[in-house]
Design a protein around this motif. Structure first.
Motif, PDB file in Angstrom:
ATOM      1  N   ASN A   8      16.248   9.333  15.606  1.00  0.00           N
ATOM      2  CA  ASN A   8      17.171   9.162  16.733  1.00  0.00           C
ATOM      3  C   ASN A   8      18.008   7.893  16.581  1.00  0.00           C
ATOM      4  N   LEU A   9      17.362   6.818  16.158  1.00  0.00           N
ATOM      5  CA  LEU A   9      18.089   5.565  15.942  1.00  0.00           C
ATOM      6  C   LEU A   9      19.118   5.699  14.828  1.00  0.00           C
ATOM      7  N   LEU A  10      18.741   6.389  13.757  1.00  0.00           N
ATOM      8  CA  LEU A  10      19.644   6.546  12.621  1.00  0.00           C
ATOM      9  C   LEU A  10      20.885   7.333  13.026  1.00  0.00           C
ATOM     10  N   SER A  11      20.714   8.312  13.907  1.00  0.00           N
ATOM     11  CA  SER A  11      21.857   9.075  14.407  1.00  0.00           C
ATOM     12  C   SER A  11      22.836   8.159  15.148  1.00  0.00           C
ATOM     13  N   VAL A  12      22.281   7.248  15.949  1.00  0.00           N
ATOM     14  CA  VAL A  12      23.126   6.279  16.663  1.00  0.00           C
ATOM     15  C   VAL A  12      23.797   5.328  15.676  1.00  0.00           C
ATOM     16  N   LYS A  13      23.056   4.886  14.672  1.00  0.00           N
ATOM     17  CA  LYS A  13      23.599   3.946  13.685  1.00  0.00           C
ATOM     18  C   LYS A  13      24.695   4.591  12.840  1.00  0.00           C
ATOM     19  N   PHE A  14      24.573   5.889  12.600  1.00  0.00           N
ATOM     20  CA  PHE A  14      25.621   6.601  11.852  1.00  0.00           C
ATOM     21  C   PHE A  14      26.925   6.580  12.647  1.00  0.00           C
ATOM     22  N   GLU A  15      26.849   6.885  13.936  1.00  0.00           N
ATOM     23  CA  GLU A  15      28.043   6.814  14.781  1.00  0.00           C
ATOM     24  C   GLU A  15      28.601   5.389  14.797  1.00  0.00           C
ATOM     25  N   GLU A  16      27.705   4.420  14.853  1.00  0.00           N
ATOM     26  CA  GLU A  16      28.140   3.025  14.915  1.00  0.00           C
ATOM     27  C   GLU A  16      28.987   2.639  13.705  1.00  0.00           C
ATOM     28  N   GLU A  72      27.753  17.559   6.415  1.00  0.00           N
ATOM     29  CA  GLU A  72      29.023  17.933   7.032  1.00  0.00           C
ATOM     30  C   GLU A  72      28.834  18.226   8.514  1.00  0.00           C
ATOM     31  N   LYS A  73      27.697  18.785   8.864  1.00  0.00           N
ATOM     32  CA  LYS A  73      27.427  19.139  10.262  1.00  0.00           C
ATOM     33  C   LYS A  73      27.501  17.907  11.161  1.00  0.00           C
ATOM     34  N   ILE A  74      26.808  16.845  10.761  1.00  0.00           N
ATOM     35  CA  ILE A  74      26.788  15.663  11.617  1.00  0.00           C
ATOM     36  C   ILE A  74      28.143  14.956  11.616  1.00  0.00           C
ATOM     37  N   LEU A  75      28.889  15.069  10.519  1.00  0.00           N
ATOM     38  CA  LEU A  75      30.242  14.514  10.493  1.00  0.00           C
ATOM     39  C   LEU A  75      31.152  15.305  11.426  1.00  0.00           C
ATOM     40  N   LYS A  76      31.047  16.638  11.398  1.00  0.00           N
ATOM     41  CA  LYS A  76      31.852  17.469  12.297  1.00  0.00           C
ATOM     42  C   LYS A  76      31.558  17.118  13.755  1.00  0.00           C
ATOM     43  N   ASP A  77      30.268  16.934  14.081  1.00  0.00           N
ATOM     44  CA  ASP A  77      29.887  16.571  15.444  1.00  0.00           C
ATOM     45  C   ASP A  77      30.530  15.256  15.860  1.00  0.00           C
ATOM     46  N   PHE A  78      30.527  14.292  14.950  1.00  0.00           N
ATOM     47  CA  PHE A  78      31.135  12.984  15.241  1.00  0.00           C
ATOM     48  C   PHE A  78      32.638  13.129  15.470  1.00  0.00           C
ATOM     49  N   LEU A  79      33.322  13.859  14.599  1.00  0.00           N
ATOM     50  CA  LEU A  79      34.773  13.998  14.703  1.00  0.00           C
ATOM     51  C   LEU A  79      35.166  14.729  15.985  1.00  0.00           C
ATOM     52  N   THR A 104      43.803   5.490   8.638  1.00  0.00           N
ATOM     53  CA  THR A 104      43.547   5.739   7.211  1.00  0.00           C
ATOM     54  C   THR A 104      42.123   6.219   7.003  1.00  0.00           C
ATOM     55  N   PHE A 105      41.161   5.557   7.647  1.00  0.00           N
ATOM     56  CA  PHE A 105      39.766   5.955   7.506  1.00  0.00           C
ATOM     57  C   PHE A 105      39.479   7.245   8.265  1.00  0.00           C
ATOM     58  N   GLU A 106      40.063   7.390   9.446  1.00  0.00           N
ATOM     59  CA  GLU A 106      39.852   8.622  10.216  1.00  0.00           C
ATOM     60  C   GLU A 106      40.366   9.834   9.441  1.00  0.00           C
ATOM     61  N   THR A 107      41.526   9.693   8.824  1.00  0.00           N
ATOM     62  CA  THR A 107      42.077  10.781   8.018  1.00  0.00           C
ATOM     63  C   THR A 107      41.172  11.105   6.847  1.00  0.00           C
ATOM     64  N   TYR A 108      40.616  10.059   6.231  1.00  0.00           N
ATOM     65  CA  TYR A 108      39.697  10.301   5.114  1.00  0.00           C
ATOM     66  C   TYR A 108      38.466  11.062   5.573  1.00  0.00           C
ATOM     67  N   LEU A 109      37.914  10.711   6.719  1.00  0.00           N
ATOM     68  CA  LEU A 109      36.757  11.446   7.245  1.00  0.00           C
ATOM     69  C   LEU A 109      37.104  12.915   7.455  1.00  0.00           C
ATOM     70  N   GLN A 110      38.294  13.184   7.981  1.00  0.00           N
ATOM     71  CA  GLN A 110      38.714  14.578   8.183  1.00  0.00           C
ATOM     72  C   GLN A 110      38.765  15.338   6.858  1.00  0.00           C
ATOM     73  N   SER A 111      39.150  14.633   5.792  1.00  0.00           N
ATOM     74  CA  SER A 111      39.281  15.293   4.482  1.00  0.00           C
ATOM     75  C   SER A 111      37.928  15.672   3.881  1.00  0.00           C
ATOM     76  N   LEU A 112      36.847  15.078   4.395  1.00  0.00           N
ATOM     77  CA  LEU A 112      35.520  15.383   3.866  1.00  0.00           C
ATOM     78  C   LEU A 112      34.984  16.722   4.361  1.00  0.00           C
ATOM     79  N   ILE A 113      35.633  17.284   5.371  1.00  0.00           N
ATOM     80  CA  ILE A 113      35.238  18.605   5.852  1.00  0.00           C
ATOM     81  C   ILE A 113      35.812  19.638   4.891  1.00  0.00           C
ATOM     82  N   VAL A 114      34.937  20.253   4.127  1.00  0.00           N
ATOM     83  CA  VAL A 114      35.365  21.157   3.057  1.00  0.00           C
ATOM     84  C   VAL A 114      35.733  22.526   3.621  1.00  0.00           C
ATOM     85  N   LYS A 115      36.912  22.997   3.252  1.00  0.00           N
ATOM     86  CA  LYS A 115      37.303  24.353   3.627  1.00  0.00           C
ATOM     87  C   LYS A 115      36.438  25.347   2.872  1.00  0.00           C
ATOM     88  N   GLU A 116      35.893  26.283   3.604  1.00  0.00           N
ATOM     89  CA  GLU A 116      34.956  27.227   2.985  1.00  0.00           C
ATOM     90  C   GLU A 116      35.675  28.131   1.979  1.00  0.00           C
TER      91      GLU A 116
END
Length: 279
Positions: free
Chosen positions: A148-156, A96-103, A168-180
């Motif tokens: 380091n490369l994998l971090s770039v590839k994840f963003e890609e 979730e941390k790396i997804l939050k950073d991307f968003l 549609t996909f951006e909204t889905y990514l937002q939904s993956l951030i779990v409310k504590e």
């Protein structure tokens, strides 16, 4: 059918908790059914074979022309061969941390999205095939360079899929951030569809059984035994209604030692036997 904790069982060093992890999953059995506790959100880039997945009353089936983004949680999944002699998919796990950073970096919508859909189906294409080939090359690089490369590839891949599927996909990514939720509720609800006994769940909460029961009633206003039974029977009913799994496949997963006890509890709750469950 034992619970498989993924990706933990794939990590060479169990003490590490990576934000990104790639694993090549292969099998040669005709069918493999697994009960999975998925601890990280995961891309499953299916390349050979078929995959069926059941989660919280819904299900999805994909073939080698499709891939999945799966929300972390408890899953029942089945992997099947087609005409080939091997099943193969590349798994990309992310925290979730790396997804939050991307968003934060790439999207404008900061509002938490409530979306109960546990999966997103991706249509494989030439770009994704090329992307997977590049992941294979990265795995052969020195570890620090590979991270380091994998971090770039994840963003890609996320940027590509946002471009491909839009909001549609951006909204889905937002939904993956779990409310504590509270740590207590988090443990309870993560074990909802397991076959753990109350004593075992109390242990995971670092409580005696009597303390656990008191705390549970304060949180949920019902006894834990009754609450868990109702939730598990409801999930069992949903799975049986899908018609993909038989009663004999699931009763142990929901904490029942034999079919008779399960059938009796099921009929007492719903008024009909498991074999009469409408699809």
């Amino acid at each position: 059918m034992a619970i498989e904790n993924i990706p933990e069982i794939y990590l060479k060093d169990a003490t590490k908790n990576p934000d990104l992890f790639v694993y090549d999953f292969k099998m040669t059995n005709d069918v493999v059914k697994s009960k999975v506790n998925l601890g990280m959100n995961m891309f499953s880039f299916l390349q050979v074979g078929k995959k069926q997945v059941h989660f919280a009353g819904t299900s999805v089936e994909v073939n080698k022309d499709q891939s999945l983004l799966l929300k972390k949680g408890n899953w029942l999944w089945t992997e099947l061969l087609e005409t080939e002699a091997i099943y193969y998919c590349k798994l990309l796990f992310f925290s979730e941390k790396i997804l939050k950073d991307f968003l934060e970096k790439h999207t404008q919508n900061k509002q938490q999205i409530v979306d109960e859909t546990p999966f997103f189906i991706i249509r494989n294409d030439v770009y994704i095939t090329s992307y997977l080939n590049s992941l294979a090359v990265i795995s052969e690089a020195p570890s620090v360079f590979a991270e380091n490369l994998l971090s770039v590839k994840f963003e890609e891949i996320l940027l590509y899929l946002i471009n491909k599927y839009g909001t549609t996909f951006e909204t889905y990514l937002q939904s993956l951030i779990v409310k504590e939720t509270s740590p207590f509720k988090k443990i309870i609800e993560s074990k909802l569809h397991s076959n753990l006994k109350l004593e075992e769940i109390a242990f995971l909460c670092n409580m005696s059984l009597s303390t656990f029961k008191r705390h549970f009633i304060n949180e949920y206003n019902i006894s834990p035994g009754k609450w868990l039974q109702d939730k598990r029977l409801q999930k069992a009913k949903e799975i049986l209604a899908q018609g993909n799994l038989k009663l004999s496949d699931i009763y142990l997963d929901f904490g029942y030692k034999n079919l008779s006890n399960f059938s009796t509890a099921f009929k007492n709750k719903f008024g009909f036997s498991p074999s009469e469950t409408p699809s």
